[in-house]
Scaffold this motif. Structure first.
Motif, mmCIF file in Angstrom:
data_model
loop_
_atom_site.group_PDB
_atom_site.id
_atom_site.type_symbol
_atom_site.label_atom_id
_atom_site.label_comp_id
_atom_site.label_asym_id
_atom_site.label_seq_id
_atom_site.Cartn_x
_atom_site.Cartn_y
_atom_site.Cartn_z
ATOM 1 N N LEU A 188 72.159 106.803 -72.372
ATOM 2 C CA LEU A 188 71.963 106.096 -71.108
ATOM 3 C C LEU A 188 73.282 105.616 -70.524
ATOM 4 N N GLY A 189 73.470 105.845 -69.225
ATOM 5 C CA GLY A 189 74.658 105.365 -68.537
ATOM 6 C C GLY A 189 75.896 106.219 -68.746
ATOM 7 N N VAL A 190 75.795 107.236 -69.601
ATOM 8 C CA VAL A 190 76.943 108.085 -69.892
ATOM 9 C C VAL A 190 76.669 109.510 -69.427
ATOM 10 N N ASP A 191 75.471 110.004 -69.653
ATOM 11 C CA ASP A 191 75.125 111.382 -69.330
ATOM 12 C C ASP A 191 75.032 111.596 -67.821
ATOM 13 N N SER A 192 75.552 112.706 -67.365
ATOM 14 C CA SER A 192 75.467 113.169 -65.967
ATOM 15 C C SER A 192 76.192 112.284 -64.959
ATOM 16 N N LYS A 193 77.220 111.566 -65.378
ATOM 17 C CA LYS A 193 77.975 110.754 -64.420
ATOM 18 C C LYS A 193 79.244 111.486 -64.005
ATOM 19 N N SER A 194 79.644 111.297 -62.754
ATOM 20 C CA SER A 194 80.877 111.889 -62.257
ATOM 21 C C SER A 194 82.062 111.157 -62.876
ATOM 22 N N VAL A 195 83.058 111.923 -63.328
ATOM 23 C CA VAL A 195 84.201 111.312 -64.003
ATOM 24 C C VAL A 195 85.528 111.721 -63.366
ATOM 25 N N CYS A 196 85.505 112.129 -62.105
ATOM 26 C CA CYS A 196 86.752 112.522 -61.440
ATOM 27 C C CYS A 196 87.769 111.387 -61.412
ATOM 28 N N ASN A 197 87.315 110.147 -61.409
ATOM 29 C CA ASN A 197 88.231 109.004 -61.410
ATOM 30 C C ASN A 197 88.777 108.694 -62.801
ATOM 31 N N ASN A 198 88.385 109.460 -63.799
ATOM 32 C CA ASN A 198 88.835 109.251 -65.172
ATOM 33 C C ASN A 198 89.725 110.393 -65.668
ATOM 34 N N ILE A 199 90.314 111.143 -64.741
ATOM 35 C CA ILE A 199 91.122 112.301 -65.095
ATOM 36 C C ILE A 199 92.602 111.986 -64.877
ATOM 37 N N PHE A 200 93.431 112.394 -65.844
ATOM 38 C CA PHE A 200 94.873 112.176 -65.803
ATOM 39 C C PHE A 200 95.577 113.504 -66.049
ATOM 40 N N LEU A 201 96.788 113.600 -65.532
ATOM 41 C CA LEU A 201 97.638 114.735 -65.868
ATOM 42 C C LEU A 201 98.138 114.546 -67.293
ATOM 43 N N GLU A 202 98.657 115.581 -67.880
ATOM 44 C CA GLU A 202 99.152 115.524 -69.257
ATOM 45 C C GLU A 202 100.247 114.484 -69.427
ATOM 46 N N ASN A 203 101.037 114.222 -68.363
ATOM 47 C CA ASN A 203 102.125 113.237 -68.433
ATOM 48 C C ASN A 203 101.647 111.796 -68.226
ATOM 49 N N GLY A 204 100.324 111.589 -68.076
ATOM 50 C CA GLY A 204 99.767 110.249 -67.951
ATOM 51 C C GLY A 204 99.531 109.785 -66.531
ATOM 52 N N VAL A 205 99.931 110.560 -65.548
ATOM 53 C CA VAL A 205 99.736 110.192 -64.143
ATOM 54 C C VAL A 205 98.280 110.437 -63.765
ATOM 55 N N LYS A 206 97.673 109.422 -63.149
ATOM 56 C CA LYS A 206 96.267 109.537 -62.744
ATOM 57 C C LYS A 206 96.127 110.576 -61.640
ATOM 58 N N THR A 207 95.085 111.387 -61.735
ATOM 59 C CA THR A 207 94.777 112.380 -60.707
ATOM 60 C C THR A 207 93.275 112.319 -60.439
ATOM 61 N N THR A 208 92.782 113.205 -59.650
ATOM 62 C CA THR A 208 91.357 113.253 -59.359
ATOM 63 C C THR A 208 90.969 114.693 -59.064
ATOM 64 N N CYS A 209 89.711 114.936 -58.835
ATOM 65 C CA CYS A 209 89.227 116.278 -58.512
ATOM 66 C C CYS A 209 89.679 116.650 -57.109
ATOM 67 N N PRO A 210 89.857 117.928 -56.822
ATOM 68 C CA PRO A 210 89.576 119.092 -57.655
ATOM 69 C C PRO A 210 90.651 119.321 -58.715
ATOM 70 N N LEU A 211 90.272 120.074 -59.751
ATOM 71 C CA LEU A 211 91.186 120.432 -60.831
ATOM 72 C C LEU A 211 91.512 121.916 -60.725
ATOM 73 N N ALA A 212 92.787 122.254 -60.904
ATOM 74 C CA ALA A 212 93.234 123.636 -60.758
ATOM 75 C C ALA A 212 93.158 124.399 -62.075
ATOM 76 N N LYS A 213 92.755 125.643 -61.991
ATOM 77 C CA LYS A 213 92.669 126.536 -63.140
ATOM 78 C C LYS A 213 94.016 126.616 -63.858
#
Length: 162
Positions: free
Chosen positions: A90-115
């Motif tokens: 509950l509260g974890v499944d099927s939630k959007s997490v674009c605001n929880n994505i970071f680049l490998e160097n630690g800089v915050k990013t968001t969707c879309p994500l590149a191949k």
């Protein structure tokens, strides 16, 4: 004689502590029948073979991944497997997490994500009081909600405790 026993005892204690420090929860790539280990995953306070999830608390999770395709949005697919029956968390499944994505160097990013790029998903998860105290295998996936394609998927043994 007493000195030798004390040294042997201390050596045993140090050995047991070292073994405990090395014991961590094993994280597997999904659909590999627990044969393919997955690196780049950190689960807070998960230092035993079955990760303890304390009710009425939070855990931090970090998953490093490389996208195999362009991604417009990312949602979670999180459930516990109990007798091979998926039970959504509950509260974890099927939630959007674009605001929880970071680049490998630690800089915050968001969707879309590149191949082909490396990203890190970071989140804090509530372990709810209503979760029953059971042993469970956690299935944790990130996927594109439109195409339903899986970006990364992992599974690990856990137990819900007080």
């Amino acid at each position: 004689m007493k000195g030798n026993i004390f040294i042997s005892f201390c050596s045993l204690v140090i050995f047991l502590i070292a073994i405990e420090c090395l014991a961590t929860s094993t994280v597997y790539k999904c659909d590999t029948n627990n044969t393919e280990l997955l690196e780049g995953v950190t689960i807070e306070n998960c230092t035993t073979s079955r990760c303890p999830l304390k009710r009425n608390s939070t855990i931090k999770i970090e998953i490093k991944f490389i996208t195999d395709f362009d991604v417009k949005d990312v949602i979670t697919e999180v459930y516990g497997l109990l007798f091979n029956i998926p039970i959504p968390l509950l509260g974890v499944d099927s939630k959007s997490v674009c605001n929880n994505i970071f680049l490998e160097n630690g800089v915050k990013t968001t969707c879309p994500l590149a191949k082909g790029n490396t990203y890190v998903y970071k989140d804090v998860i509530n372990i709810l009081e209503v979760y029953p105290k059971i042993k469970i295998d956690v299935h944790w996936g990130l996927k594109d909600p439109v195409s339903r394609r899986v970006i990364i998927c992992l599974e690990y043994p856990a137990k819900i405790i007080d």
